[in-house]
Design an enzyme around this catalytic site. Structure first.
Site: not given
Ligand code: AMP
Length: 374
Positions: A308, A194, A326, A269, A314
């Site tokens: 990532r 996204k 998640r 969400r 992160r």
């Protein structure tokens, strides 16, 4: 449901039932006031035909009914707007006349008609209108009977038209003045791409990109109150509570009121967020153009996220349990939004596997189509 007449959209405003109730009241009050007088009701065409038809059926005593139409003289070389009535054959001298209007806004038409009747020796001349726009009314003429007062908005239906269309509708609609914007929600599980795609799309379509995840991370980095609040949820891979997220999103939109449009990335969400977004956008005369989901399977996504995580640092990207949490949050709380937006005919999806450029191409094809339809 919203309707389209020519190039404009309209939404329901006054129901047939509300009109019925207003006419009942007007008829009862008028019959009371006029006593034994047999009134001549004069409907002003074209708009009043429905109102007059329903009104006289409700009027509980004998009455006469006629129609007039106001027309400008044609072929007269004059800059003055000389108007005359077409259709009045009755002798109304000595009679009680009630002019029946569908709507009175500025009062210009009404004044012309009233002046013409003023010279016809009526015993009593009254005015009744189903709709009245007090904010637009510019005259001193007293309106004796008002069905429903409305704000100064353009309405159609129940005799009223927009360039000829809409007179036949049994209820009244108001114009929808949504701004011409491209407002897109990008859906997709964490790692679907996204954020990457939003960067390309925002340049291509000149949009403002709002990523709620980025806003939270910015706040955490700067140790703001919002950041402190969000931290524990984000670290566990849980959603931040709706009230916090919705307020934050609205504030981000407010900062960019002159935008061409928005890409909402990571919002909504939950069902509550989706509903709040609709209400909020409507209050700003905005609406979503559409939503697009980037589809990819979980195993591909987990691989991408762990990669990532190594680069970005992160915490929520470095632990497979948190990642799966998640995904669970997505399946449980976000996936139901597919139905929500499908009902609104605003849900689209594209294959999120492939080169970045290919996926941008797929998303652009959807957005171009939405812009054509708008
Ligand atoms: P993202 O960068 O979009 O993957 O978001 C990272 C994290 O921020 C999520 O796992 C949530 O904890 C939080 N978050 C982002 N957007 C929302 C949202 N719309 N509602 C609730 N929490 C959110």
């Amino acid at each position: 449901m919203k309707i389209k007449l020519h190039d404009k959209y309209f939404t329901p405003f006054v129901s047939a039932k509300e009109i019925d109730v207003a006419l009942d009241k007007m008829a009862a009050k008028m019959a009371d006031d006029l006593g034994d007088e047999i009134p001549v009701f004069i409907g002003v065409l074209n708009g009043s035909f429905m109102m007059v038809s329903d009104f006289v059926k409700k009027y509980p005593k004998p009455c006469e009914v006629s129609f007039v139409k106001l027309a400008s003289y044609e072929g007269v070389e004059s800059t003055e707007d000389i108007q005359h009535l077409i259709g009045l054959s009755e002798d109304v001298s000595g009679r009680t006349v009630v002019i029946l209007e569908d709507i009175i806004d500025t009062g210009n038409t009404l004044e012309s008609i009233y002046d013409i009747f003023g010279g016809k020796g009526t015993k009593d001349l009254r005015i009744a209108t189903l709709f009245h726009k007090p904010e637009a009314y510019r005259k001193d003429l007293k309106i004796d009977y008002i069905g429903i007062e409305i704000p100064n908005k353009f309405i159609v239906g129940y005799g009223l038209d927009y360039n000829g269309l809409g007179r036949d509708l049994p209820e009244v609609y108001q114009i929808k003045n949504t701004q011409h914007m491209t407002n897109i929600v990008l859906f997709g599980k964490p790692g679907a791409g996204k954020g990457t795609q939003a960067e390309f799309l925002k340049t291509k379509y000149n949009l403002v990109h709002i990523s709620t995840g980025d806003v939270f991370r910015f706040n955490m980095k700067n140790d703001t109150e919002l950041g402190k609040l969000a931290k524990s949820f984000i670290h566990e891979g849980q959603l931040v509570p709706d009230s916090v997220t919705i307020d934050m999103l609205q504030a981000e939109v407010e900062k960019n009121t002159d935008a061409n449009g928005f890409i909402f990335d990571g919002f909504p969400r939950t069902a509550a967020q989706a509903k709040a977004l609709d209400v909020f956008l409507e209050s700003k005369n905005m609406e979503l153009s559409g939503t697009v989901a980037l589809e990819a399977n979980d195993e591909v996504l987990i691989e991408r996220l762990l990669e990532r995580g190594k680069v970005s640092g992160r915490a929520d990207d470095q632990d497979e349990t948190k990642i799966r949490n998640r995904f669970d949050e997505y399946n449980e709380k976000t996936a139901p939004l597919i139905d929500f937006y499908t009902t609104q005919e605003k849900f689209h999806s594209v294959n999120g596997i492939g080169s970045i450029a290919d996926i941008t191409g797929r998303l652009s094809a959807v957005i171009d189509l939405l812009n054509v339809k708008a």
